[in-house]
Design an enzyme around this catalytic site. Structure first.
Site, mmCIF file in Angstrom:
data_model
loop_
_atom_site.group_PDB
_atom_site.id
_atom_site.type_symbol
_atom_site.label_atom_id
_atom_site.label_comp_id
_atom_site.label_asym_id
_atom_site.label_seq_id
_atom_site.Cartn_x
_atom_site.Cartn_y
_atom_site.Cartn_z
ATOM 1 N N SER A 60 0.841 -1.201 0.000
ATOM 2 C CA SER A 60 0.000 0.000 0.000
ATOM 3 C C SER A 60 0.875 1.249 0.000
ATOM 4 C CB SER A 60 -0.945 0.001 1.201
ATOM 5 O OG SER A 60 -0.215 -0.126 2.388
ATOM 6 N N ASP A 84 8.370 -3.117 -5.533
ATOM 7 C CA ASP A 84 6.989 -2.721 -5.230
ATOM 8 C C ASP A 84 6.573 -1.489 -6.039
ATOM 9 O OD1 ASP A 84 7.354 -4.709 -3.386
ATOM 10 O OD2 ASP A 84 7.499 -3.361 -1.667
HETATM 11 C C1 GLA Z 1 9.518 -5.807 0.431
HETATM 12 C C2 GLA Z 1 10.378 -4.764 -0.274
HETATM 13 C C3 GLA Z 1 10.714 -5.187 -1.693
HETATM 14 C C4 GLA Z 1 11.297 -6.601 -1.721
HETATM 15 C C5 GLA Z 1 10.431 -7.555 -0.921
HETATM 16 C C6 GLA Z 1 11.047 -8.919 -0.794
HETATM 17 O O1 GLA Z 1 8.263 -5.894 -0.202
HETATM 18 O O2 GLA Z 1 9.706 -3.521 -0.305
HETATM 19 O O3 GLA Z 1 11.590 -4.265 -2.287
HETATM 20 O O4 GLA Z 1 12.620 -6.599 -1.267
HETATM 21 O O5 GLA Z 1 10.165 -7.064 0.397
HETATM 22 O O6 GLA Z 1 11.119 -9.544 -2.027
#
Ligand code: GLA
Length: 386
Positions: free
Chosen positions: A123, A168
Protein backbone atom coordinates in the site's frame (compact mmCIF):
# COMPACT_ATOMS: atom_id res chain seq x y z
CA UNK A 1 -15.00 4.38 -3.31
CA UNK A 2 -13.75 6.49 -6.20
CA UNK A 3 -16.89 8.58 -6.14
CA UNK A 4 -16.63 9.06 -2.38
CA UNK A 5 -13.07 10.30 -2.67
CA UNK A 6 -13.99 12.70 -5.41
CA UNK A 7 -17.01 13.94 -3.46
CA UNK A 8 -14.90 14.48 -0.36
CA UNK A 9 -12.44 16.48 -2.43
CA UNK A 10 -15.18 18.75 -3.73
CA UNK A 11 -16.62 19.16 -0.25
CA UNK A 12 -13.26 20.12 1.27
CA UNK A 13 -11.73 22.20 -1.49
CA UNK A 14 -14.61 23.27 -3.72
CA UNK A 15 -13.02 22.53 -7.04
CA UNK A 16 -12.88 19.78 -9.66
CA UNK A 17 -9.97 17.29 -9.18
CA UNK A 18 -7.90 15.13 -11.44
CA UNK A 19 -8.33 11.48 -10.42
CA UNK A 20 -5.53 8.91 -10.44
CA UNK A 21 -5.50 5.26 -9.38
CA UNK A 22 -2.46 3.33 -8.26
CA UNK A 23 -2.50 -0.41 -7.46
CA UNK A 24 -0.92 -2.69 -4.87
CA UNK A 25 1.01 -5.72 -6.06
CA UNK A 26 1.56 -9.43 -5.75
CA UNK A 27 4.87 -11.12 -6.44
CA UNK A 28 4.58 -14.51 -8.11
CA UNK A 29 8.20 -15.46 -7.49
CA UNK A 30 11.57 -13.78 -6.91
CA UNK A 31 11.56 -12.75 -3.25
CA UNK A 32 14.39 -10.79 -1.61
CA UNK A 33 16.15 -10.76 -4.95
CA UNK A 34 15.50 -7.13 -5.93
CA UNK A 35 18.12 -5.58 -3.65
CA UNK A 36 20.55 -8.28 -4.81
CA UNK A 37 20.36 -7.09 -8.43
CA UNK A 38 18.32 -10.18 -9.29
CA UNK A 39 14.98 -10.99 -10.90
CA UNK A 40 11.40 -10.52 -9.68
CA UNK A 41 8.02 -11.40 -11.19
CA UNK A 42 5.34 -9.12 -9.72
CA UNK A 43 1.94 -8.02 -11.01
CA UNK A 44 -0.38 -5.14 -10.08
CA UNK A 45 -3.70 -6.16 -8.49
CA UNK A 46 -7.21 -4.82 -8.09
CA UNK A 47 -6.52 -3.45 -4.63
CA UNK A 48 -5.87 0.21 -5.23
CA UNK A 49 -5.41 3.70 -3.84
CA UNK A 50 -7.31 6.57 -5.47
CA UNK A 51 -6.18 10.17 -5.55
CA UNK A 52 -8.21 13.28 -6.19
CA UNK A 53 -5.81 16.16 -6.67
CA UNK A 54 -5.64 19.71 -8.04
CA UNK A 55 -3.33 22.75 -7.77
CA UNK A 56 -4.40 25.32 -5.17
CA UNK A 57 -2.24 28.36 -6.08
CA UNK A 58 -0.61 28.58 -2.65
CA UNK A 59 2.70 27.38 -1.27
CA UNK A 60 1.23 24.61 0.85
CA UNK A 61 -0.30 21.25 0.17
CA UNK A 62 -3.38 20.12 1.95
CA UNK A 63 -3.94 16.40 2.23
CA UNK A 64 -6.81 14.34 3.56
CA UNK A 65 -6.40 10.61 4.22
CA UNK A 66 -9.89 9.34 3.58
CA UNK A 67 -9.47 5.96 5.29
CA UNK A 68 -8.15 7.54 8.48
CA UNK A 69 -10.41 10.58 8.23
CA UNK A 70 -7.47 12.76 9.06
CA UNK A 71 -6.06 15.79 7.32
CA UNK A 72 -2.98 17.96 7.41
CA UNK A 73 -1.44 21.03 5.83
CA UNK A 74 2.22 21.14 4.84
CA UNK A 75 4.52 24.00 3.89
CA UNK A 76 6.22 23.33 0.56
CA UNK A 77 9.04 25.69 1.52
CA UNK A 78 10.00 23.42 4.41
CA UNK A 79 9.34 19.79 3.59
CA UNK A 80 10.41 17.47 6.38
CA UNK A 81 9.34 14.25 8.07
CA UNK A 82 6.06 14.54 9.93
CA UNK A 83 4.71 12.98 13.12
CA UNK A 84 1.72 11.87 11.08
CA UNK A 85 3.12 8.64 9.71
CA UNK A 86 0.62 8.51 6.81
CA UNK A 87 1.84 11.90 5.61
CA UNK A 88 5.45 10.77 5.30
CA UNK A 89 4.74 8.75 2.15
CA UNK A 90 3.41 11.94 0.55
CA UNK A 91 6.08 14.23 1.93
CA UNK A 92 8.76 11.80 0.81
CA UNK A 93 7.57 12.04 -2.80
CA UNK A 94 7.38 15.84 -2.69
CA UNK A 95 10.91 15.96 -1.23
CA UNK A 96 12.24 13.76 -4.04
CA UNK A 97 10.66 15.97 -6.69
CA UNK A 98 12.12 19.05 -5.05
CA UNK A 99 15.58 17.46 -4.79
CA UNK A 100 15.41 16.76 -8.51
CA UNK A 101 14.66 20.50 -8.96
CA UNK A 102 11.04 20.21 -10.01
CA UNK A 103 8.94 23.09 -8.78
CA UNK A 104 6.11 21.57 -6.80
CA UNK A 105 3.48 24.24 -6.34
CA UNK A 106 0.64 24.12 -3.85
CA UNK A 107 -1.96 21.38 -4.27
CA UNK A 108 -4.96 19.82 -2.58
CA UNK A 109 -5.37 16.09 -2.17
CA UNK A 110 -7.82 13.48 -0.94
CA UNK A 111 -6.68 9.87 -1.15
CA UNK A 112 -7.83 6.48 0.07
CA UNK A 113 -8.45 2.98 -1.12
CA UNK A 114 -8.89 -0.69 -0.41
CA UNK A 115 -5.37 -2.09 -0.08
CA UNK A 116 -5.20 -3.72 3.34
CA UNK A 117 -2.42 -2.07 5.35
CA UNK A 118 0.35 -4.29 6.71
CA UNK A 119 -0.69 -7.24 4.56
CA UNK A 120 2.38 -7.03 2.35
CA UNK A 121 0.48 -5.80 -0.70
CA UNK A 122 2.54 -2.60 -0.93
CA UNK A 123 0.00 0.00 0.00
CA UNK A 124 2.84 2.41 0.69
CA UNK A 125 4.33 1.95 -2.79
CA UNK A 126 0.87 2.57 -4.24
CA UNK A 127 0.60 5.84 -2.31
CA UNK A 128 4.06 6.98 -3.38
CA UNK A 129 3.60 6.03 -7.02
CA UNK A 130 0.10 7.46 -7.22
CA UNK A 131 1.14 10.83 -5.86
CA UNK A 132 4.26 10.98 -8.05
CA UNK A 133 2.10 10.13 -11.07
CA UNK A 134 -0.55 12.73 -10.19
CA UNK A 135 1.90 15.57 -9.52
CA UNK A 136 3.81 14.77 -12.69
CA UNK A 137 0.53 15.20 -14.51
CA UNK A 138 -0.96 18.29 -12.89
CA UNK A 139 2.30 20.24 -13.05
CA UNK A 140 3.34 18.97 -16.48
CA UNK A 141 6.81 17.87 -15.34
CA UNK A 142 7.10 15.22 -18.07
CA UNK A 143 9.22 13.00 -15.85
CA UNK A 144 9.84 9.57 -17.46
CA UNK A 145 7.92 6.84 -15.69
CA UNK A 146 10.97 4.93 -14.53
CA UNK A 147 12.30 8.05 -12.81
CA UNK A 148 9.01 8.32 -10.96
CA UNK A 149 9.51 4.73 -9.78
CA UNK A 150 12.97 5.56 -8.45
CA UNK A 151 11.71 8.69 -6.71
CA UNK A 152 8.93 6.67 -5.08
CA UNK A 153 11.49 4.11 -3.88
CA UNK A 154 13.73 6.83 -2.42
CA UNK A 155 10.70 8.39 -0.71
CA UNK A 156 10.28 5.07 1.09
CA UNK A 157 13.98 4.97 2.04
CA UNK A 158 14.15 8.50 3.34
CA UNK A 159 10.71 9.23 4.76
CA UNK A 160 9.41 5.79 5.74
CA UNK A 161 12.82 4.48 6.84
CA UNK A 162 12.68 1.19 4.90
CA UNK A 163 15.59 0.42 2.60
CA UNK A 164 13.36 -1.45 0.17
CA UNK A 165 14.33 -2.68 -3.28
CA UNK A 166 12.63 -1.41 -6.40
CA UNK A 167 10.06 -4.17 -6.94
CA UNK A 168 6.99 -2.72 -5.23
CA UNK A 169 7.12 0.73 -6.78
CA UNK A 170 7.99 -0.74 -10.18
CA UNK A 171 5.02 -3.12 -10.08
CA UNK A 172 2.58 -0.42 -9.00
CA UNK A 173 3.64 1.81 -11.89
CA UNK A 174 4.38 -0.74 -14.64
CA UNK A 175 1.74 -3.43 -14.03
CA UNK A 176 -0.25 -4.60 -17.03
CA UNK A 177 -3.67 -6.24 -17.06
CA UNK A 178 -3.48 -10.07 -17.17
CA UNK A 179 0.34 -10.00 -17.18
CA UNK A 180 3.14 -10.53 -14.73
CA UNK A 181 6.25 -8.49 -15.35
CA UNK A 182 9.71 -9.92 -15.00
CA UNK A 183 12.14 -7.21 -13.99
CA UNK A 184 15.89 -7.51 -14.13
CA UNK A 185 16.71 -5.36 -11.10
CA UNK A 186 20.23 -4.73 -12.38
CA UNK A 187 19.69 -3.61 -15.97
CA UNK A 188 16.07 -2.55 -15.26
CA UNK A 189 15.02 -4.33 -18.46
CA UNK A 190 11.62 -5.91 -18.18
CA UNK A 191 9.33 -8.31 -20.06
CA UNK A 192 5.64 -8.96 -19.73
CA UNK A 193 4.37 -12.53 -19.42
CA UNK A 194 0.76 -13.23 -20.18
CA UNK A 195 -0.96 -15.06 -17.33
CA UNK A 196 -3.31 -17.64 -18.75
CA UNK A 197 -5.81 -17.63 -15.89
CA UNK A 198 -8.92 -19.17 -17.49
CA UNK A 199 -8.64 -22.20 -15.18
CA UNK A 200 -6.81 -20.68 -12.20
CA UNK A 201 -7.02 -17.90 -9.69
CA UNK A 202 -4.40 -16.13 -7.62
CA UNK A 203 -5.62 -16.23 -4.04
CA UNK A 204 -4.00 -14.30 -1.21
CA UNK A 205 -4.36 -15.63 2.32
CA UNK A 206 -3.77 -12.85 4.80
CA UNK A 207 -2.38 -14.14 8.11
CA UNK A 208 -3.48 -10.90 9.80
CA UNK A 209 -0.17 -10.86 11.62
CA UNK A 210 2.87 -8.65 11.20
CA UNK A 211 5.67 -9.64 13.55
CA UNK A 212 7.68 -6.62 14.51
CA UNK A 213 10.90 -8.28 13.44
CA UNK A 214 10.01 -7.42 9.87
CA UNK A 215 11.93 -4.21 9.23
CA UNK A 216 14.98 -4.93 11.39
CA UNK A 217 15.38 -8.39 9.88
CA UNK A 218 14.94 -6.95 6.40
CA UNK A 219 17.96 -4.74 6.91
CA UNK A 220 19.89 -7.61 8.52
CA UNK A 221 19.26 -9.77 5.44
CA UNK A 222 20.66 -7.05 3.25
CA UNK A 223 23.81 -6.97 5.37
CA UNK A 224 24.15 -10.75 5.34
CA UNK A 225 23.96 -10.73 1.55
CA UNK A 226 26.59 -8.00 1.41
CA UNK A 227 28.84 -10.04 3.70
CA UNK A 228 28.55 -12.99 1.31
CA UNK A 229 29.44 -10.78 -1.64
CA UNK A 230 32.46 -9.34 0.18
CA UNK A 231 33.76 -12.83 0.89
CA UNK A 232 33.38 -14.05 -2.68
CA UNK A 233 34.91 -10.87 -4.09
CA UNK A 234 38.22 -11.94 -2.58
CA UNK A 235 38.19 -14.87 -5.02
CA UNK A 236 36.15 -13.38 -7.85
CA UNK A 237 36.76 -9.63 -8.19
CA UNK A 238 34.10 -9.45 -10.91
CA UNK A 239 31.35 -10.29 -8.38
CA UNK A 240 29.40 -7.11 -7.62
CA UNK A 241 26.30 -8.65 -6.07
CA UNK A 242 24.72 -12.07 -5.49
CA UNK A 243 23.40 -11.79 -9.03
CA UNK A 244 26.91 -12.62 -10.25
CA UNK A 245 27.31 -15.67 -8.03
CA UNK A 246 26.82 -19.22 -9.29
CA UNK A 247 26.09 -22.39 -7.32
CA UNK A 248 29.60 -23.85 -7.95
CA UNK A 249 31.23 -20.63 -6.67
CA UNK A 250 29.28 -20.94 -3.45
CA UNK A 251 29.98 -24.62 -3.02
CA UNK A 252 33.69 -24.26 -3.63
CA UNK A 253 34.05 -21.75 -0.80
CA UNK A 254 31.44 -23.07 1.61
CA UNK A 255 33.86 -23.60 4.55
CA UNK A 256 34.94 -19.98 4.49
CA UNK A 257 31.39 -18.77 5.10
CA UNK A 258 29.68 -18.17 8.38
CA UNK A 259 26.90 -20.83 8.09
CA UNK A 260 23.99 -18.38 8.32
CA UNK A 261 25.45 -16.13 5.64
CA UNK A 262 26.00 -19.20 3.47
CA UNK A 263 22.34 -20.19 3.70
CA UNK A 264 21.18 -16.66 2.93
CA UNK A 265 23.36 -16.52 -0.18
CA UNK A 266 22.34 -20.01 -1.30
CA UNK A 267 18.71 -19.00 -1.15
CA UNK A 268 19.19 -15.87 -3.27
CA UNK A 269 21.27 -17.63 -5.92
CA UNK A 270 18.68 -20.40 -6.26
CA UNK A 271 15.74 -17.99 -6.21
CA UNK A 272 17.16 -16.13 -9.21
CA UNK A 273 17.42 -19.43 -11.08
CA UNK A 274 13.84 -20.27 -10.08
CA UNK A 275 12.52 -17.01 -11.52
CA UNK A 276 14.08 -17.85 -14.89
CA UNK A 277 12.65 -21.38 -14.76
CA UNK A 278 9.24 -20.14 -13.67
CA UNK A 279 9.14 -17.72 -16.61
CA UNK A 280 10.00 -20.51 -19.03
CA UNK A 281 7.17 -22.56 -17.52
CA UNK A 282 4.79 -19.63 -18.05
CA UNK A 283 5.83 -19.38 -21.69
CA UNK A 284 5.06 -23.05 -22.14
CA UNK A 285 1.75 -22.76 -20.29
CA UNK A 286 3.11 -25.27 -17.78
CA UNK A 287 1.39 -24.09 -14.60
CA UNK A 288 2.25 -27.29 -12.77
CA UNK A 289 5.98 -26.58 -12.99
CA UNK A 290 5.32 -22.94 -12.18
CA UNK A 291 3.54 -24.00 -8.98
CA UNK A 292 6.41 -26.30 -7.99
CA UNK A 293 8.80 -23.35 -8.22
CA UNK A 294 6.54 -21.42 -5.85
CA UNK A 295 6.70 -24.21 -3.27
CA UNK A 296 10.47 -24.42 -3.67
CA UNK A 297 10.72 -20.66 -3.18
CA UNK A 298 8.82 -20.97 0.09
CA UNK A 299 11.09 -23.74 1.34
CA UNK A 300 14.09 -21.51 0.69
CA UNK A 301 12.50 -18.51 2.40
CA UNK A 302 11.53 -20.66 5.38
CA UNK A 303 14.69 -22.69 5.94
CA UNK A 304 17.54 -20.77 4.33
CA UNK A 305 16.57 -17.12 4.21
CA UNK A 306 14.72 -17.25 7.53
CA UNK A 307 12.00 -14.70 6.87
CA UNK A 308 8.89 -16.83 7.28
CA UNK A 309 6.86 -17.36 10.47
CA UNK A 310 4.62 -20.13 11.87
CA UNK A 311 1.45 -18.59 10.45
CA UNK A 312 2.82 -18.41 6.90
CA UNK A 313 4.35 -21.89 7.10
CA UNK A 314 1.07 -23.31 8.33
CA UNK A 315 -0.86 -21.81 5.42
CA UNK A 316 1.63 -23.09 2.86
CA UNK A 317 1.60 -26.56 4.46
CA UNK A 318 -2.20 -26.62 4.27
CA UNK A 319 -2.14 -25.57 0.63
CA UNK A 320 0.41 -28.26 -0.21
CA UNK A 321 -2.07 -30.89 0.99
CA UNK A 322 -4.65 -29.86 -1.59
CA UNK A 323 -4.61 -31.14 -5.17
CA UNK A 324 -6.44 -28.02 -6.24
CA UNK A 325 -3.44 -25.85 -5.37
CA UNK A 326 -0.59 -25.76 -7.87
CA UNK A 327 1.74 -23.68 -5.77
CA UNK A 328 1.90 -21.50 -2.68
CA UNK A 329 4.48 -19.44 -0.84
CA UNK A 330 4.89 -16.52 1.50
CA UNK A 331 5.01 -13.22 -0.32
CA UNK A 332 6.92 -9.98 0.22
CA UNK A 333 9.28 -9.17 3.06
CA UNK A 334 7.99 -11.92 5.35
CA UNK A 335 7.26 -12.33 9.10
CA UNK A 336 3.54 -12.01 8.36
CA UNK A 337 1.38 -10.62 5.61
CA UNK A 338 0.03 -12.91 2.92
CA UNK A 339 0.70 -16.19 1.21
CA UNK A 340 0.12 -16.29 -2.54
CA UNK A 341 -1.65 -19.39 -3.87
CA UNK A 342 -2.25 -20.59 -7.39
CA UNK A 343 -5.60 -22.36 -7.17
CA UNK A 344 -7.73 -24.25 -9.71
CA UNK A 345 -10.85 -22.21 -10.42
CA UNK A 346 -13.16 -25.21 -10.06
CA UNK A 347 -12.05 -25.62 -6.42
CA UNK A 348 -11.83 -21.95 -5.47
CA UNK A 349 -14.65 -21.84 -2.93
CA UNK A 350 -13.63 -25.11 -1.30
CA UNK A 351 -10.05 -23.87 -1.01
CA UNK A 352 -11.05 -20.64 0.68
CA UNK A 353 -13.40 -22.35 3.07
CA UNK A 354 -10.93 -25.00 4.06
CA UNK A 355 -8.11 -22.49 4.63
CA UNK A 356 -10.34 -20.29 6.76
CA UNK A 357 -11.41 -23.21 8.92
CA UNK A 358 -7.92 -24.60 9.38
CA UNK A 359 -6.43 -21.22 10.26
CA UNK A 360 -9.15 -20.43 12.75
CA UNK A 361 -8.66 -23.78 14.43
CA UNK A 362 -4.89 -23.45 14.62
CA UNK A 363 -4.43 -19.79 15.56
CA UNK A 364 -7.91 -18.59 16.56
CA UNK A 365 -7.63 -15.86 13.92
CA UNK A 366 -10.11 -15.15 11.14
CA UNK A 367 -8.14 -15.55 7.90
CA UNK A 368 -8.84 -12.98 5.23
CA UNK A 369 -8.63 -14.05 1.62
CA UNK A 370 -8.50 -11.99 -1.56
CA UNK A 371 -8.90 -13.27 -5.11
CA UNK A 372 -6.47 -11.06 -6.99
CA UNK A 373 -7.22 -9.78 -10.46
CA UNK A 374 -4.26 -8.53 -12.42
CA UNK A 375 -4.67 -4.93 -13.54
CA UNK A 376 -2.77 -2.04 -15.16
CA UNK A 377 -0.30 0.09 -13.23
CA UNK A 378 -0.91 3.69 -12.10
CA UNK A 379 -3.13 5.63 -14.47
CA UNK A 380 -5.51 8.53 -14.82
CA UNK A 381 -9.19 7.79 -14.23
CA UNK A 382 -11.41 9.45 -16.80
CA UNK A 383 -14.58 11.13 -15.46
CA UNK A 384 -16.65 8.60 -17.42
CA UNK A 385 -15.05 5.74 -15.44
CA UNK A 386 -16.13 7.10 -12.03
C1 GLA B 1 9.52 -5.81 0.43
C2 GLA B 1 10.38 -4.76 -0.27
C3 GLA B 1 10.71 -5.19 -1.69
C4 GLA B 1 11.30 -6.60 -1.72
C5 GLA B 1 10.43 -7.55 -0.92
C6 GLA B 1 11.05 -8.92 -0.79
O1 GLA B 1 8.26 -5.89 -0.20
O2 GLA B 1 9.71 -3.52 -0.30
O3 GLA B 1 11.59 -4.27 -2.29
O4 GLA B 1 12.62 -6.60 -1.27
O5 GLA B 1 10.17 -7.06 0.40
O6 GLA B 1 11.12 -9.54 -2.03
Amino acid sequence: MLQEIKDKFKELYEQEPLVVRSPGRVNLIGEHTDYNDGFVLPAAINKEIYFAVAPNNTNTFRAYAYDLQEGGEFDLGQVQRSEKSWANYLLGVVAQLQQAKYEVKGFDLVYGGNIPIGAGLSSSAAVECGLAYALNHIFGFNIPKFDLVKMAQLAEHEYAGVKCGIMDQFASMYGRQDHAVKLDCRSLDFDYYHLEMADYRIVLCDTQVKHNLASSEYNTRRQECEAGVALLQRHYPQVKSLRDVTVPMLELHQEEFEPTVYRRCTYVVHENIRVEEACQALEQGDMKTFGEKMYASHRGLQHDYGVSCPELDFLVDQAREMDSVLGARMMGGGFGGCTINLVKLEALDAFIQSMEEAYKLQFGIALKTYVAEIVDGSSLVEPSQI
